[in-house]
Design an enzyme around this catalytic site. Structure first.
Site, PDB file in Angstrom:
ATOM      1  CG  LEU A 201      67.413  32.627  48.330  1.00  0.00           C
ATOM      2  CD1 LEU A 201      68.121  31.387  48.835  1.00  0.00           C
ATOM      3  CD2 LEU A 201      68.116  33.882  48.816  1.00  0.00           C
TER       4      LEU A 201
ATOM      5  CD  GLU B  22      64.001  39.421  58.138  1.00  0.00           C
ATOM      6  OE1 GLU B  22      63.321  38.902  57.244  1.00  0.00           O
ATOM      7  OE2 GLU B  22      65.181  39.102  58.336  1.00  0.00           O
TER       8      GLU B  22
ATOM      9  CG  HIS C 282      68.501  42.886  52.613  1.00  0.00           C
ATOM     10  ND1 HIS C 282      68.925  41.867  51.783  1.00  0.00           N
ATOM     11  CD2 HIS C 282      69.613  43.366  53.224  1.00  0.00           C
ATOM     12  CE1 HIS C 282      70.240  41.751  51.871  1.00  0.00           C
ATOM     13  NE2 HIS C 282      70.685  42.644  52.744  1.00  0.00           N
TER      14      HIS C 282
ATOM     15  N   GLY D   9      60.438  30.153  54.955  1.00  0.00           N
ATOM     16  CA  GLY D   9      59.062  30.658  54.840  1.00  0.00           C
ATOM     17  C   GLY D   9      58.473  31.217  56.118  1.00  0.00           C
ATOM     18  CB  SER D  10      59.778  32.141  59.456  1.00  0.00           C
ATOM     19  OG  SER D  10      60.774  33.079  59.217  1.00  0.00           O
ATOM     20  CG  ASN D  11      60.007  37.185  56.996  1.00  0.00           C
ATOM     21  OD1 ASN D  11      59.664  38.136  57.692  1.00  0.00           O
ATOM     22  ND2 ASN D  11      61.241  36.701  56.986  1.00  0.00           N
TER      23      ASN D  11
HETATM   24  C1  GRF Z   1      64.838  36.672  55.774  1.00  0.00           C
HETATM   25  O1  GRF Z   1      65.886  36.943  56.647  1.00  0.00           O
HETATM   26  C2  GRF Z   1      64.685  37.756  54.734  1.00  0.00           C
HETATM   27  O2  GRF Z   1      65.040  39.021  55.195  1.00  0.00           O
HETATM   28  C3  GRF Z   1      65.651  37.329  53.668  1.00  0.00           C
HETATM   29  O3  GRF Z   1      65.546  35.929  53.655  1.00  0.00           O
HETATM   30  C4  GRF Z   1      65.132  35.449  54.923  1.00  0.00           C
HETATM   31  C5  GRF Z   1      63.920  34.603  54.726  1.00  0.00           C
HETATM   32  O4  GRF Z   1      63.532  33.924  55.884  1.00  0.00           O
HETATM   33  N1  GRF Z   1      65.384  38.009  52.423  1.00  0.00           N
HETATM   34  P1  GRF Z   1      62.217  33.061  55.905  1.00  0.00           P
HETATM   35  O5  GRF Z   1      62.270  32.113  54.736  1.00  0.00           O
HETATM   36  O6  GRF Z   1      61.066  34.015  55.806  1.00  0.00           O
HETATM   37  O7  GRF Z   1      62.193  32.334  57.216  1.00  0.00           O
END
Ligand code: GRF
Length: 192
Positions: A84, A173, A103, A13-15
């Site tokens: 996922l 990202e 991605h 969940g870092s994004n």
């Molecule tokens: C990221 O690398 C994103 O590109 C991919 O899954 C990862 C998720 O990372 N689809 P996070 O859960 O946001 O840390």
């Protein structure tokens, strides 16, 4: 009033967190209305609690439940951030042209079924690529297909392991996704 954005995540969940922070800082002109998560153990859920963002756990196959939740939150946009699972047909139909994904590679290379997590970066290293990166793209029914909105390169370094590369790509990202999403919701870039 800012457009409403729902985020879907299954893992760390870092994004997700970087999108919430960008939204609160006014860098992303969208209000994050909720997190949809298909993994009860995801760290993303702890982040949602800390950030006071409503979170809903939905079974990966429950397309109708996902649609109802998005409608309840009045979401106009959906950002996948390490989600996922495929987006089901009802959500795809209702949110056509409004679902975005990040991605961690330069699509169309290193995408598709089975290409997730460290597997992507292992494949990039095995192929001897000098450059990898980040792709932000619209979501369609197949994994990692859909119109590419923007890409950012990340150089592969001589002593990279898959984990090191993953960390550097993810850092990129977190900065890049909010900027591209902002351009999209403001209509500065087109979704087709
Ligand atoms: C990221 O690398 C994103 O590109 C991919 O899954 C990862 C998720 O990372 N689809 P996070 O859960 O946001 O840390």
């Amino acid at each position: 009033m800012a457009t409403k954005l729902a985020i879907c995540a299954s893992g760390e969940g870092s994004n997700f967190e970087s999108l919430v922070i960008a939204s609160r800082a006014g860098l992303l002109q969208a209000e994050v209305v909720g997190l949809i998560c298909n993994n009860p153990k995801a760290q993303a859920l702890e982040r949602a609690e800390r950030l006071k963002i409503p979170a809903k756990i939905i079974e990966r196959t429950d397309d109708r439940a996902m649609l109802s939740q998005l409608i309840e939150w009045q979401a106009e946009w959906v950002a996948l951030a390490g989600f996922l699972s495929k987006v089901g047909p009802s959500v795809l139909e209702r949110y056509q042209g409004k679902i975005v994904n990040v991605h961690p590679a330069l699509l169309p290379k290193y995408g598709g079924k089975g290409m997730f997590g460290l597997k992507i970066h292992e494949a990039v290293l095995k192929a001897g690529e000098r450059v990898t990166g980040v792709t932000i793209h619209m979501v369609e029914s197949e994994y990692d297909q859909g119109h590419i909105l923007a890409q950012k390169q990340v150089p592969v370094e001589a002593n990279d392991t898959a984990q090191r590369l993953a960390d550097r790509v993810k850092q990129k990202e977190r900065a890049f996704y909010p900027v591209v999403l902002n351009d999209l919701v403001l209509g500065r870039i087109k979704n087709h």
